[in-house]
Design a protein around this motif. Structure first.
Motif, PDB file in Angstrom:
ATOM      1  N   SER A 143      10.887   6.621  -3.214  1.00  0.00           N
ATOM      2  CA  SER A 143      12.066   7.412  -2.840  1.00  0.00           C
ATOM      3  C   SER A 143      11.692   8.391  -1.733  1.00  0.00           C
ATOM      4  CB  SER A 143      12.599   8.180  -4.045  1.00  0.00           C
ATOM      5  OG  SER A 143      11.797   9.328  -4.265  1.00  0.00           O
ATOM      6  N   ARG A 144      12.722   8.840  -1.039  1.00  0.00           N
ATOM      7  CA  ARG A 144      12.575   9.822   0.035  1.00  0.00           C
ATOM      8  C   ARG A 144      11.828  11.069  -0.461  1.00  0.00           C
ATOM      9  NH1 ARG A 144      15.800  11.882   4.150  1.00  0.00           N
ATOM     10  NH2 ARG A 144      17.171  10.130   4.293  1.00  0.00           N
ATOM     11  N   GLU A 145      12.033  11.412  -1.754  1.00  0.00           N
ATOM     12  CA  GLU A 145      11.403  12.604  -2.310  1.00  0.00           C
ATOM     13  C   GLU A 145       9.955  12.347  -2.730  1.00  0.00           C
ATOM     14  OE1 GLU A 145      14.281  11.310  -3.490  1.00  0.00           O
ATOM     15  OE2 GLU A 145      15.645  12.641  -2.418  1.00  0.00           O
ATOM     16  N   GLY A 146       9.512  11.099  -2.645  1.00  0.00           N
ATOM     17  CA  GLY A 146       8.111  10.810  -2.948  1.00  0.00           C
ATOM     18  C   GLY A 146       7.855  10.189  -4.315  1.00  0.00           C
ATOM     19  N   ASP A 155       0.864  -1.174   0.000  1.00  0.00           N
ATOM     20  CA  ASP A 155       0.000   0.000   0.000  1.00  0.00           C
ATOM     21  C   ASP A 155       0.911   1.236   0.000  1.00  0.00           C
ATOM     22  OD1 ASP A 155      -1.682   2.136   0.970  1.00  0.00           O
ATOM     23  OD2 ASP A 155      -1.329   1.430   3.018  1.00  0.00           O
ATOM     24  N   PRO A 156       0.735   2.167  -0.968  1.00  0.00           N
ATOM     25  CA  PRO A 156       1.663   3.277  -1.144  1.00  0.00           C
ATOM     26  C   PRO A 156       1.842   4.141   0.106  1.00  0.00           C
ATOM     27  CG  PRO A 156       0.092   3.198  -2.967  1.00  0.00           C
ATOM     28  CD  PRO A 156      -0.341   2.160  -1.989  1.00  0.00           C
ATOM     29  N   GLN A 157       0.748   4.403   0.796  1.00  0.00           N
ATOM     30  CA  GLN A 157       0.866   5.273   1.986  1.00  0.00           C
ATOM     31  C   GLN A 157       1.702   4.616   3.072  1.00  0.00           C
ATOM     32  OE1 GLN A 157      -3.124   6.378   3.093  1.00  0.00           O
ATOM     33  NE2 GLN A 157      -2.481   8.531   3.167  1.00  0.00           N
ATOM     34  N   ALA A 158       1.420   3.313   3.280  1.00  0.00           N
ATOM     35  CA  ALA A 158       2.172   2.575   4.295  1.00  0.00           C
ATOM     36  C   ALA A 158       3.640   2.488   3.891  1.00  0.00           C
ATOM     37  CB  ALA A 158       1.587   1.178   4.469  1.00  0.00           C
ATOM     38  N   ALA A 159       3.898   2.354   2.576  1.00  0.00           N
ATOM     39  CA  ALA A 159       5.278   2.256   2.093  1.00  0.00           C
ATOM     40  C   ALA A 159       6.033   3.553   2.379  1.00  0.00           C
ATOM     41  CB  ALA A 159       5.288   1.968   0.599  1.00  0.00           C
ATOM     42  N   GLN A 160       5.410   4.670   2.046  1.00  0.00           N
ATOM     43  CA  GLN A 160       6.059   5.967   2.267  1.00  0.00           C
ATOM     44  C   GLN A 160       6.286   6.194   3.771  1.00  0.00           C
ATOM     45  OE1 GLN A 160       6.255   7.456  -1.103  1.00  0.00           O
ATOM     46  NE2 GLN A 160       8.091   8.251  -0.113  1.00  0.00           N
ATOM     47  N   ASP A 214      16.762   6.138   1.891  1.00  0.00           N
ATOM     48  CA  ASP A 214      16.564   6.958   0.686  1.00  0.00           C
ATOM     49  C   ASP A 214      15.589   6.297  -0.273  1.00  0.00           C
ATOM     50  OD1 ASP A 214      18.622   8.983   1.279  1.00  0.00           O
ATOM     51  OD2 ASP A 214      19.934   7.235   1.192  1.00  0.00           O
ATOM     52  N   LEU A 215      15.698   4.972  -0.374  1.00  0.00           N
ATOM     53  CA  LEU A 215      14.832   4.218  -1.290  1.00  0.00           C
ATOM     54  C   LEU A 215      14.263   3.029  -0.526  1.00  0.00           C
ATOM     55  CD1 LEU A 215      17.268   3.996  -4.370  1.00  0.00           C
ATOM     56  CD2 LEU A 215      15.313   5.555  -4.150  1.00  0.00           C
ATOM     57  N   LEU A 216      13.010   2.715  -0.803  1.00  0.00           N
ATOM     58  CA  LEU A 216      12.419   1.504  -0.233  1.00  0.00           C
ATOM     59  C   LEU A 216      11.795   0.708  -1.373  1.00  0.00           C
ATOM     60  CD1 LEU A 216      11.863   0.057   2.536  1.00  0.00           C
ATOM     61  CD2 LEU A 216       9.562   1.021   2.407  1.00  0.00           C
ATOM     62  N   VAL A 217      12.283  -0.524  -1.536  1.00  0.00           N
ATOM     63  CA  VAL A 217      11.817  -1.388  -2.628  1.00  0.00           C
ATOM     64  C   VAL A 217      10.730  -2.290  -2.048  1.00  0.00           C
ATOM     65  CG1 VAL A 217      12.527  -3.047  -4.386  1.00  0.00           C
ATOM     66  CG2 VAL A 217      14.184  -1.376  -3.510  1.00  0.00           C
ATOM     67  N   VAL A 218       9.506  -2.050  -2.452  1.00  0.00           N
ATOM     68  CA  VAL A 218       8.395  -2.803  -1.863  1.00  0.00           C
ATOM     69  C   VAL A 218       7.949  -3.883  -2.842  1.00  0.00           C
ATOM     70  CG1 VAL A 218       6.055  -2.654  -0.969  1.00  0.00           C
ATOM     71  CG2 VAL A 218       7.673  -0.791  -0.536  1.00  0.00           C
ATOM     72  N   ASN A 219       8.059  -5.132  -2.411  1.00  0.00           N
ATOM     73  CA  ASN A 219       7.659  -6.220  -3.318  1.00  0.00           C
ATOM     74  C   ASN A 219       6.592  -7.098  -2.671  1.00  0.00           C
ATOM     75  OD1 ASN A 219      10.064  -7.032  -1.730  1.00  0.00           O
ATOM     76  ND2 ASN A 219       9.652  -9.008  -2.660  1.00  0.00           N
ATOM     77  N   PRO A 220       5.622  -7.524  -3.488  1.00  0.00           N
ATOM     78  CA  PRO A 220       4.561  -8.360  -2.938  1.00  0.00           C
ATOM     79  C   PRO A 220       5.056  -9.782  -2.676  1.00  0.00           C
ATOM     80  CG  PRO A 220       4.218  -8.027  -5.296  1.00  0.00           C
ATOM     81  CD  PRO A 220       5.449  -7.282  -4.929  1.00  0.00           C
ATOM     82  N   ALA A 280      22.855   4.576  -8.504  1.00  0.00           N
ATOM     83  CA  ALA A 280      23.934   5.266  -9.229  1.00  0.00           C
ATOM     84  C   ALA A 280      23.538   6.711  -9.514  1.00  0.00           C
ATOM     85  CB  ALA A 280      24.247   4.528 -10.526  1.00  0.00           C
ATOM     86  N   ALA A 281      22.266   6.930  -9.842  1.00  0.00           N
ATOM     87  CA  ALA A 281      21.811   8.296 -10.121  1.00  0.00           C
ATOM     88  C   ALA A 281      21.935   9.155  -8.854  1.00  0.00           C
ATOM     89  CB  ALA A 281      20.364   8.274 -10.605  1.00  0.00           C
ATOM     90  N   ARG A 282      21.663   8.581  -7.693  1.00  0.00           N
ATOM     91  CA  ARG A 282      21.765   9.356  -6.442  1.00  0.00           C
ATOM     92  C   ARG A 282      23.222   9.611  -6.063  1.00  0.00           C
ATOM     93  NH1 ARG A 282      16.550   9.261  -3.976  1.00  0.00           N
ATOM     94  NH2 ARG A 282      17.370  10.459  -2.218  1.00  0.00           N
ATOM     95  N   LEU A 283      24.099   8.687  -6.435  1.00  0.00           N
ATOM     96  CA  LEU A 283      25.510   8.848  -6.060  1.00  0.00           C
ATOM     97  C   LEU A 283      26.202   9.941  -6.871  1.00  0.00           C
ATOM     98  CD1 LEU A 283      26.646   5.124  -5.580  1.00  0.00           C
ATOM     99  CD2 LEU A 283      26.608   6.921  -3.833  1.00  0.00           C
TER     100      LEU A 283
END
Ligand code: CTP
Length: 401
Positions: free
Chosen positions: A372-375, A334-339, A348-354, A397-400
Motif C-alpha cells: 500500500s501507499r502507506e507502506g 522484491d519488497p523495495q522494488a515493489a514499493q 494506492d495499492l500494488l499487487v505483486v505476484n510471482p 472497500a476499506a479505502r473507499l
C-alpha cells in the motif's frame, strides 16, 4: 469469500449439484462437499473432490483426528443440502447424526438451506410435510421443490430447482450475512484485463501470455459485491464475466484511451492487464516478406503508462477518493522494488505476484503480496484467482469507506 458446505443426499438430482458447486467456486467461495454414502451411487467422490478442490468424506470415521463431524459444521458460514431427499429430511428432523452430513447439520450454527427433491408422493406424504414443518420451525430455510418433469414419466412438484436459482439464494443469504459481500454496492469500478498486442504487419504482433483470468475474476467478484463493473479487455478469449460490461481493445494505446474514458467517474480502477511497454515504430500495411537479406531490426518506441496517467489525473483533481490499483507480475519479486514501483506509478495499492516456472499467466491459481501507499504489506497465500480478487476488493472497500 465464504465457507460453504454443500451436502448432497441420494437423489438423482445430485448431478445438478455439480453445477451448483462450480458456480459457488467461481464466485470465490470455499466449498466442502459432504455427500451421503448413497449419494455417491449417483455422482462419485472424484467429481466432488476435483470440482471442490477439497477432501470428501461421508462418514464420521474419516480424519477422526480433525474431529471433522464437529469442526466442519462449526466453521461453516452456510450449509446447503441439495438435493435433500425425504430420508435426509426425516433424519435431520429427528436430530440423527449417524453420518458426516447429519452430524454437520447438528453442529452448524450458521444458516442451513435445504433443497428437497423427490417424487411428488413422497413430498406430499404427511411424514415429509411434518418433517419440513419442524425443520422450518427450527430455523432451516427449506426451498419448496419446483414442479415439472421428474425421473421417468412422472411430473409434479418434487424437482430440484435449477443450480442458478439455488446459487442466487446462497448469494443473497451470504450478502445479508457477510457485509463484505455487499461492500461495493453502488460503486463503479473499472478493471483492465488481458494482454495488449502491438501490430508489426497485418498478420503479426508483439504480445504477451496474459489470459485475462485474474481481471475477469476481479470483475465477477466486484459484480457480486454490488458494484457496476466495466472491464476493458485486451485480447481476452474467456466468456464475458457475469454482471460486467466489456469494452474490447487490442493495443496499449487503445487501452490507454479506453481506460481514461471509462475511469473518469469510477470509484476504483484496477489495472490487471499486461500492457506492452513498447510498440514497433512502424506498422507495415502489407505482410513483411523475407527477401534473402538480413531481416530489419524491429525499432521500438515507448507506449503511454496507463496506470501512471490514471493516478496522475486523480492527483491533479480527478475523481475524489478514487482508489487506483496496479498489478505487477515479477519473476523476482522484491519488497523495495515493489514499493518503488508503487511510488513511481502513483497508485494506492500494488499487487505483486510471482510469474514464471508455471506460476501466474494462464494458471488457475495465483499468490501475491499487496503493497500500500502507506507502506503496509498484505500477503495473499497461494489460492484461486477468485480468492485473490476477494482480498483485493476487501482492501479497496476499506479505502473507499
Ligand atoms: N502498466 C500500464 N501501462 C504500461 C505498462 C504497465 O498501465 N505501459 C501497468 C500494468 O497494467 C500494471 C502496472 O502498470 O498494473 C505494473 O506493470 P509493470 O509491467 O510491472 O510495470 P512497468 O512500469 O512496465 O515496470 P517494469 O519495468 O518492471 O516492466
Amino acid at each position: 469469500m465464504a465457507r460453504v458446505i454443500l451436502g448432497v443426499s441420494a437423489g438423482i438430482a445430485a448431478y445438478k449439484s455439480a453445477s451448483l458447486l462450480r458456480l459457488l467456486r467461481e464466485a470465490g467461495h470455499r466449498v466442502r462437499v459432504i455427500p451421503t454414502a448413497d449419494a455417491l451411487r449417483f455422482v462419485g467422490e472424484p467429481t466432488w473432490a476435483a470440482l471442490s478442490g477439497e477432501p470428501v468424506a461421508t462418514d464420521v470415521w474419516t480424519a477422526v483426528d480433525e474431529v471433522a463431524h464437529v469442526r466442519l459444521g462449526q466453521s461453516a458460514d452456510l450449509v446447503i443440502v441439495a438435493p435433500a431427499t425425504a430420508d435426509l429430511l426425516a433424519r435431520a428432523a429427528a436430530g440423527m447424526s449417524g453420518d458426516l452430513l447429519t452430524a454437520t447439520l447438528l453442529t452448524a450454527r450458521c444458516p442451513v438451506v435445504l433443497a428437497p427433491a423427490m417424487h411428488t408422493e413422497m413430498w406430499e406424504h404427511p411424514a415429509t410435510t411434518a418433517n419440513v414443518a419442524l425443520l422450518r420451525q427450527r430455523g432451516a430455510l427449506v426451498i419448496d421443490p419446483a414442479s415439472g418433469r421428474l425421473t421417468g414419466a412422472d411430473t409434479g412438484p418434487g424437482r430440484l430447482p435449477e443450480p442458478e436459482e439455488l446459487f442466487a439464494v446462497v448469494q443473497a443469504l451470504l450478502a445479508r450475512l457477510m457485509p463484505a459481500a455487499a461492500s461495493l454496492a453502488g460503486r463503479r469500478v473499472v478493471i483492465s484485463a488481458g494482454g495488449t498486442r502491438e501490430e508489426l504487419d497485418p498478420v503479426r504482433f508483439l504480445g504477451n501470455w496474459s489470459t485475462g483470468k485474474q481481471g475477469y475474476a476481479l470483475a465477477r467478484s466486484a459484480a457480486l459485491r454490488g458494484a457496476e463493473v466495466t472491464v476493458v479487455a485486451a485480447n481476452v478469449e474467456l466468456p464475458d464475466p457475469a454482471g460486467a460490461r466489456v469494452v474490447r481493445v487490442v493495443s496499449a494505446r487503445d487501452m490507454h484511451a479506453a481506460m481514461l474514458a471509462e475511469a473518469g467517474i469510477a470509484d476504483a480502477v484496477v489495472m490487471t492487464a499486461a500492457v506492452a511497454d513498447f510498440r514497433p515504430v512502424a506498422r507495415s500495411d502489407s505482410k513483411i516478406k523475407k527477401d534473402g537479406s538480413q531481416p530489419d531490426p524491429i525499432v521500438l518506441t515507448e507506449n503511454p503508462d496507463i496506470l501512471h496517467d490514471l493516478a496522475g489525473r486523480r492527483a491533479r483533481g480527478g475523481r475524489q477518493g478514487q482508489v487506483v490499483v496496479g498489478f505487477a507480475a515479477e519473476t523476482d519479486p522484491d519488497p523495495q522494488a515493489a514499493q518503488a514501483k508503487l511510488a513511481r506509478k502513483g497508485c494506492d495499492l500494488l499487487v505483486v505476484n510471482p510469474v514464471g516456472n508455471g506460476r501466474g499467466f494462464g494458471s488457475a491459481d495465483n499468490e501475491a503480496i499487496v503493497y500500500s501507499r502507506e507502506g503496509s504489506q498484505t500477503p495473499i497465500p497461494r489460492g484461486s484467482k477468485e480468492a485473490l480478487a476477494e482480498v483485493v476488493w476487501d482492501l479497496v472497500a476499506a479505502r473507499l469507506q
